[in-house]
Design a protein around this motif. Structure first.
Motif, PDB file in Angstrom:
ATOM      1  N   UNK A  33      40.961  34.788  57.558  1.00  7.26           N
ATOM      2  CA  UNK A  33      39.685  34.817  56.886  1.00  7.26           C
ATOM      3  C   UNK A  33      39.083  36.217  56.900  1.00  7.26           C
ATOM      4  N   UNK A  34      39.244  36.912  58.026  1.00 10.49           N
ATOM      5  CA  UNK A  34      38.689  38.250  58.111  1.00 10.49           C
ATOM      6  C   UNK A  34      39.411  39.218  57.179  1.00 10.49           C
ATOM      7  N   UNK A  35      40.695  38.962  56.936  1.00 11.46           N
ATOM      8  CA  UNK A  35      41.432  39.791  55.991  1.00 11.46           C
ATOM      9  C   UNK A  35      40.859  39.636  54.584  1.00 11.46           C
ATOM     10  N   UNK A  36      40.523  38.408  54.219  1.00 11.40           N
ATOM     11  CA  UNK A  36      39.946  38.164  52.889  1.00 11.40           C
ATOM     12  C   UNK A  36      38.607  38.867  52.757  1.00 11.40           C
ATOM     13  N   UNK A  37      37.780  38.739  53.782  1.00 12.27           N
ATOM     14  CA  UNK A  37      36.475  39.411  53.753  1.00 12.27           C
ATOM     15  C   UNK A  37      36.661  40.916  53.640  1.00 12.27           C
ATOM     16  N   UNK A  38      37.612  41.454  54.401  1.00 13.11           N
ATOM     17  CA  UNK A  38      37.886  42.888  54.335  1.00 13.11           C
ATOM     18  C   UNK A  38      38.294  43.303  52.926  1.00 13.11           C
ATOM     19  N   UNK A  39      39.236  42.563  52.322  1.00 14.20           N
ATOM     20  CA  UNK A  39      39.726  42.945  50.996  1.00 14.20           C
ATOM     21  C   UNK A  39      38.675  42.738  49.915  1.00 14.20           C
ATOM     22  N   UNK A  40      37.846  41.735  50.073  1.00 12.87           N
ATOM     23  CA  UNK A  40      36.737  41.571  49.122  1.00 12.87           C
ATOM     24  C   UNK A  40      35.783  42.748  49.238  1.00 12.87           C
ATOM     25  N   UNK A  41      35.498  43.168  50.459  1.00 11.65           N
ATOM     26  CA  UNK A  41      34.643  44.339  50.674  1.00 11.65           C
ATOM     27  C   UNK A  41      35.245  45.599  50.073  1.00 11.65           C
ATOM     28  N   UNK A  42      36.546  45.768  50.242  1.00 13.93           N
ATOM     29  CA  UNK A  42      37.229  46.923  49.655  1.00 13.93           C
ATOM     30  C   UNK A  42      37.139  46.868  48.130  1.00 13.93           C
ATOM     31  N   UNK A  43      37.328  45.690  47.564  1.00 16.07           N
ATOM     32  CA  UNK A  43      37.242  45.544  46.109  1.00 16.07           C
ATOM     33  C   UNK A  43      35.849  45.846  45.581  1.00 16.07           C
ATOM     34  N   UNK A  44      34.837  45.386  46.288  1.00 16.08           N
ATOM     35  CA  UNK A  44      33.459  45.676  45.875  1.00 16.08           C
ATOM     36  C   UNK A  44      33.187  47.167  45.957  1.00 16.08           C
ATOM     37  N   UNK A  45      33.627  47.795  47.035  1.00 18.36           N
ATOM     38  CA  UNK A  45      33.416  49.239  47.192  1.00 18.36           C
ATOM     39  C   UNK A  45      34.115  50.025  46.080  1.00 18.36           C
ATOM     40  N   UNK A  46      35.342  49.648  45.749  1.00 19.94           N
ATOM     41  CA  UNK A  46      36.066  50.319  44.670  1.00 19.94           C
ATOM     42  C   UNK A  46      35.349  50.103  43.341  1.00 19.94           C
ATOM     43  N   UNK A  47      34.848  48.906  43.126  1.00 19.11           N
ATOM     44  CA  UNK A  47      34.100  48.626  41.900  1.00 19.11           C
ATOM     45  C   UNK A  47      32.846  49.464  41.784  1.00 19.11           C
ATOM     46  N   UNK A  48      32.121  49.613  42.889  1.00 15.38           N
ATOM     47  CA  UNK A  48      30.898  50.428  42.874  1.00 15.38           C
ATOM     48  C   UNK A  48      31.238  51.886  42.579  1.00 15.38           C
ATOM     49  N   UNK A  49      32.281  52.397  43.202  1.00 12.05           N
ATOM     50  CA  UNK A  49      32.688  53.787  42.957  1.00 12.05           C
ATOM     51  C   UNK A  49      33.124  53.971  41.510  1.00 12.05           C
ATOM     52  N   UNK A  50      33.885  53.022  40.970  1.00 14.27           N
ATOM     53  CA  UNK A  50      34.353  53.132  39.583  1.00 14.27           C
ATOM     54  C   UNK A  50      33.185  53.109  38.603  1.00 14.27           C
ATOM     55  N   UNK A  51      32.237  52.224  38.824  1.00 13.01           N
ATOM     56  CA  UNK A  51      31.081  52.158  37.925  1.00 13.01           C
ATOM     57  C   UNK A  51      30.252  53.433  38.028  1.00 13.01           C
ATOM     58  N   UNK A  52      30.068  53.937  39.230  1.00 13.39           N
ATOM     59  CA  UNK A  52      29.301  55.177  39.412  1.00 13.39           C
ATOM     60  C   UNK A  52      29.983  56.345  38.711  1.00 13.39           C
ATOM     61  N   UNK A  53      31.283  56.456  38.864  1.00 10.36           N
ATOM     62  CA  UNK A  53      32.032  57.537  38.211  1.00 10.36           C
ATOM     63  C   UNK A  53      31.981  57.395  36.685  1.00 10.36           C
ATOM     64  N   UNK A  54      32.134  56.187  36.182  1.00 18.91           N
ATOM     65  CA  UNK A  54      32.084  55.967  34.734  1.00 18.91           C
ATOM     66  C   UNK A  54      30.705  56.310  34.184  1.00 18.91           C
ATOM     67  N   UNK A  55      29.677  55.922  34.904  1.00 19.52           N
ATOM     68  CA  UNK A  55      28.322  56.228  34.454  1.00 19.52           C
ATOM     69  C   UNK A  55      28.069  57.740  34.467  1.00 19.52           C
ATOM     70  N   UNK A  56      28.555  58.434  35.479  1.00 14.48           N
ATOM     71  CA  UNK A  56      28.416  59.881  35.530  1.00 14.48           C
ATOM     72  C   UNK A  56      29.168  60.541  34.386  1.00 14.48           C
ATOM     73  N   UNK A  57      30.346  60.020  34.055  1.00 15.84           N
ATOM     74  CA  UNK A  57      31.121  60.560  32.941  1.00 15.84           C
ATOM     75  C   UNK A  57      30.380  60.366  31.624  1.00 15.84           C
ATOM     76  N   UNK A  58      29.808  59.190  31.432  1.00 12.16           N
ATOM     77  CA  UNK A  58      29.063  58.917  30.201  1.00 12.16           C
ATOM     78  C   UNK A  58      27.859  59.834  30.098  1.00 12.16           C
ATOM     79  N   UNK A  59      27.155  60.030  31.185  1.00 12.62           N
ATOM     80  CA  UNK A  59      25.986  60.920  31.172  1.00 12.62           C
ATOM     81  C   UNK A  59      26.372  62.366  30.857  1.00 12.62           C
ATOM     82  N   UNK A  60      27.507  62.804  31.394  1.00 11.62           N
ATOM     83  CA  UNK A  60      27.899  64.200  31.225  1.00 11.62           C
ATOM     84  C   UNK A  60      28.513  64.486  29.861  1.00 11.62           C
ATOM     85  N   UNK A  61      29.159  63.505  29.226  1.00 12.52           N
ATOM     86  CA  UNK A  61      29.952  63.788  28.043  1.00 12.52           C
ATOM     87  C   UNK A  61      29.483  63.116  26.763  1.00 12.52           C
ATOM     88  N   UNK A  62      28.305  62.571  26.750  1.00 14.34           N
ATOM     89  CA  UNK A  62      27.803  61.961  25.523  1.00 14.34           C
ATOM     90  C   UNK A  62      26.468  62.583  25.141  1.00 14.34           C
TER      91      UNK A  62
END
Length: 78
Positions: A1-30
């Protein structure tokens, strides 16, 4: 169970970083007009507005479902 929680946390963190990077790219290049179309006029508070909208939608759905269940239980009791 703790492995699932860990991997869900990793997935959420990666999602937050990806959205932040995409938003920064849109702001800089549009151009400003395109950014306003995509992100709205208040470009600094997009994540906060999105989160507030999700919470509002969740609460509205929860209240509607709760009212439906209450109505069903009242009908059964009668």
């Amino acid at each position: 169970m703790f492995k699932r929680i860990f991997w869900i946390g990793v997935g959420v963190a990666i999602g937050v970083v990806a959205v932040t990077k995409a938003q920064a790219y849109v702001r800089a290049n549009t151009p400003d007009k395109a950014r306003q179309f995509l992100l709205g006029p208040d470009q600094d508070n997009v994540p906060l507005r999105t989160l507030a909208g999700l919470v509002d939608e969740f609460n509205a759905t929860r209240r509607a479902r709760e009212a439906e269940l209450n109505r069903q239980y009242i009908e059964r009791a009668d």
